[in-house]
Scaffold this motif. Structure first.
Motif, PDB file in Angstrom:
ATOM      1  N   GLU A  32      23.968  12.197  22.145  1.00  0.00           N
ATOM      2  CA  GLU A  32      24.025  11.672  20.777  1.00  0.00           C
ATOM      3  C   GLU A  32      24.285  10.172  20.782  1.00  0.00           C
ATOM      4  O   GLU A  32      25.170   9.683  21.472  1.00  0.00           O
ATOM      5  CB  GLU A  32      25.138  12.379  19.993  1.00  0.00           C
ATOM      6  CG  GLU A  32      25.290  11.866  18.586  1.00  0.00           C
ATOM      7  CD  GLU A  32      26.385  12.553  17.791  1.00  0.00           C
ATOM      8  OE1 GLU A  32      26.688  12.052  16.694  1.00  0.00           O
ATOM      9  OE2 GLU A  32      26.941  13.568  18.241  1.00  0.00           O
ATOM     10  N   ARG A  37      24.282   9.644  14.003  1.00  0.00           N
ATOM     11  CA  ARG A  37      24.106  10.802  13.118  1.00  0.00           C
ATOM     12  C   ARG A  37      24.008  10.342  11.677  1.00  0.00           C
ATOM     13  O   ARG A  37      24.601   9.343  11.296  1.00  0.00           O
ATOM     14  CB  ARG A  37      25.211  11.834  13.293  1.00  0.00           C
ATOM     15  CG  ARG A  37      26.609  11.358  13.012  1.00  0.00           C
ATOM     16  CD  ARG A  37      27.668  12.443  13.085  1.00  0.00           C
ATOM     17  NE  ARG A  37      27.707  13.110  14.372  1.00  0.00           N
ATOM     18  CZ  ARG A  37      28.423  14.192  14.626  1.00  0.00           C
ATOM     19  NH1 ARG A  37      29.173  14.725  13.675  1.00  0.00           N
ATOM     20  NH2 ARG A  37      28.413  14.752  15.809  1.00  0.00           N
ATOM     21  N   ALA A  62      21.472  14.961  10.790  1.00  0.00           N
ATOM     22  CA  ALA A  62      20.477  14.584  11.794  1.00  0.00           C
ATOM     23  C   ALA A  62      21.208  13.906  12.945  1.00  0.00           C
ATOM     24  O   ALA A  62      21.997  12.991  12.725  1.00  0.00           O
ATOM     25  CB  ALA A  62      19.449  13.630  11.204  1.00  0.00           C
ATOM     26  N   VAL A 114      20.523  11.780  16.334  1.00  0.00           N
ATOM     27  CA  VAL A 114      19.523  11.007  17.064  1.00  0.00           C
ATOM     28  C   VAL A 114      20.113  10.690  18.426  1.00  0.00           C
ATOM     29  O   VAL A 114      21.286  10.330  18.534  1.00  0.00           O
ATOM     30  CB  VAL A 114      19.165   9.700  16.323  1.00  0.00           C
ATOM     31  CG1 VAL A 114      18.095   8.924  17.076  1.00  0.00           C
ATOM     32  CG2 VAL A 114      18.715   9.994  14.907  1.00  0.00           C
ATOM     33  N   TYR A 163      15.460  13.601  18.054  1.00  0.00           N
ATOM     34  CA  TYR A 163      16.482  13.972  17.075  1.00  0.00           C
ATOM     35  C   TYR A 163      16.476  15.483  16.868  1.00  0.00           C
ATOM     36  O   TYR A 163      15.527  16.172  17.232  1.00  0.00           O
ATOM     37  CB  TYR A 163      16.268  13.256  15.738  1.00  0.00           C
ATOM     38  CG  TYR A 163      15.064  13.731  14.962  1.00  0.00           C
ATOM     39  CD1 TYR A 163      15.153  14.797  14.073  1.00  0.00           C
ATOM     40  CD2 TYR A 163      13.828  13.119  15.120  1.00  0.00           C
ATOM     41  CE1 TYR A 163      14.047  15.238  13.374  1.00  0.00           C
ATOM     42  CE2 TYR A 163      12.714  13.550  14.420  1.00  0.00           C
ATOM     43  CZ  TYR A 163      12.835  14.609  13.548  1.00  0.00           C
ATOM     44  OH  TYR A 163      11.741  15.058  12.847  1.00  0.00           O
ATOM     45  N   TYR A 165      14.242   3.904  20.183  1.00  0.00           N
ATOM     46  CA  TYR A 165      15.276   4.478  19.322  1.00  0.00           C
ATOM     47  C   TYR A 165      14.889   4.357  17.848  1.00  0.00           C
ATOM     48  O   TYR A 165      15.050   5.302  17.079  1.00  0.00           O
ATOM     49  CB  TYR A 165      16.631   3.802  19.576  1.00  0.00           C
ATOM     50  CG  TYR A 165      17.638   4.140  18.515  1.00  0.00           C
ATOM     51  CD1 TYR A 165      18.258   5.394  18.501  1.00  0.00           C
ATOM     52  CD2 TYR A 165      17.947   3.241  17.499  1.00  0.00           C
ATOM     53  CE1 TYR A 165      19.162   5.732  17.512  1.00  0.00           C
ATOM     54  CE2 TYR A 165      18.852   3.579  16.509  1.00  0.00           C
ATOM     55  CZ  TYR A 165      19.447   4.820  16.511  1.00  0.00           C
ATOM     56  OH  TYR A 165      20.330   5.152  15.521  1.00  0.00           O
ATOM     57  N   GLN A 211      14.932   7.257  15.010  1.00  0.00           N
ATOM     58  CA  GLN A 211      15.825   7.098  13.858  1.00  0.00           C
ATOM     59  C   GLN A 211      15.033   7.178  12.546  1.00  0.00           C
ATOM     60  O   GLN A 211      15.441   7.868  11.610  1.00  0.00           O
ATOM     61  CB  GLN A 211      16.554   5.754  13.948  1.00  0.00           C
ATOM     62  CG  GLN A 211      17.466   5.496  12.773  1.00  0.00           C
ATOM     63  CD  GLN A 211      17.949   4.065  12.728  1.00  0.00           C
ATOM     64  OE1 GLN A 211      17.172   3.131  12.925  1.00  0.00           O
ATOM     65  NE2 GLN A 211      19.229   3.884  12.476  1.00  0.00           N
ATOM     66  N   ALA A 243      13.976  10.770  11.930  1.00  0.00           N
ATOM     67  CA  ALA A 243      15.140  11.601  11.562  1.00  0.00           C
ATOM     68  C   ALA A 243      15.538  11.351  10.112  1.00  0.00           C
ATOM     69  O   ALA A 243      15.822  12.294   9.365  1.00  0.00           O
ATOM     70  CB  ALA A 243      16.310  11.301  12.492  1.00  0.00           C
TER      71      ALA A 243
END
Length: 85
Positions: free
Chosen positions: A15, A18, A28, A30, A40, A70, A74, A77
């Motif tokens: 993780e 979130r 969610a 990520v 995610y 990332y 993100q 998600a």
């Protein structure tokens, strides 16, 4: 609703961040996979079997794909969680 504890060992990624839905009944997570890609997972507070199991529980309801960055994971998600109230 109990506090969500992310099951890293079952989802296979670490993780990073979130995000919660407006009602906080969907979350969610990520994170980064061991191979360096990002993904995610969405969890929702599930009351479907509450009468049989004695209450609600966090249930995985969606898994993201593989993303090279990332920011892509993100964004996806946040889009997925926006569909949950």
């Amino acid at each position: 609703m109990t506090e969500f504890e992310y099951p890293e060992e079952s989802e296979g990624f670490k993780e990073i961040d979130r995000f919660y839905s407006e009602s906080r009944s969907t979350i969610a997570i990520v994170g980064k996979k061991p191979d360096g890609t990002f993904t995610y997972a969405l969890y929702q507070w599930d009351l479907t079997d509450a009468e049989y199991v004695g209450g609600g529980y966090w249930s995985c309801c969606d898994l993201g794909g593989m993303y090279g960055e990332y920011n892509s994971a993100q964004k996806e998600a946040k889009q997925a969680i926006s569909c949950h109230k």
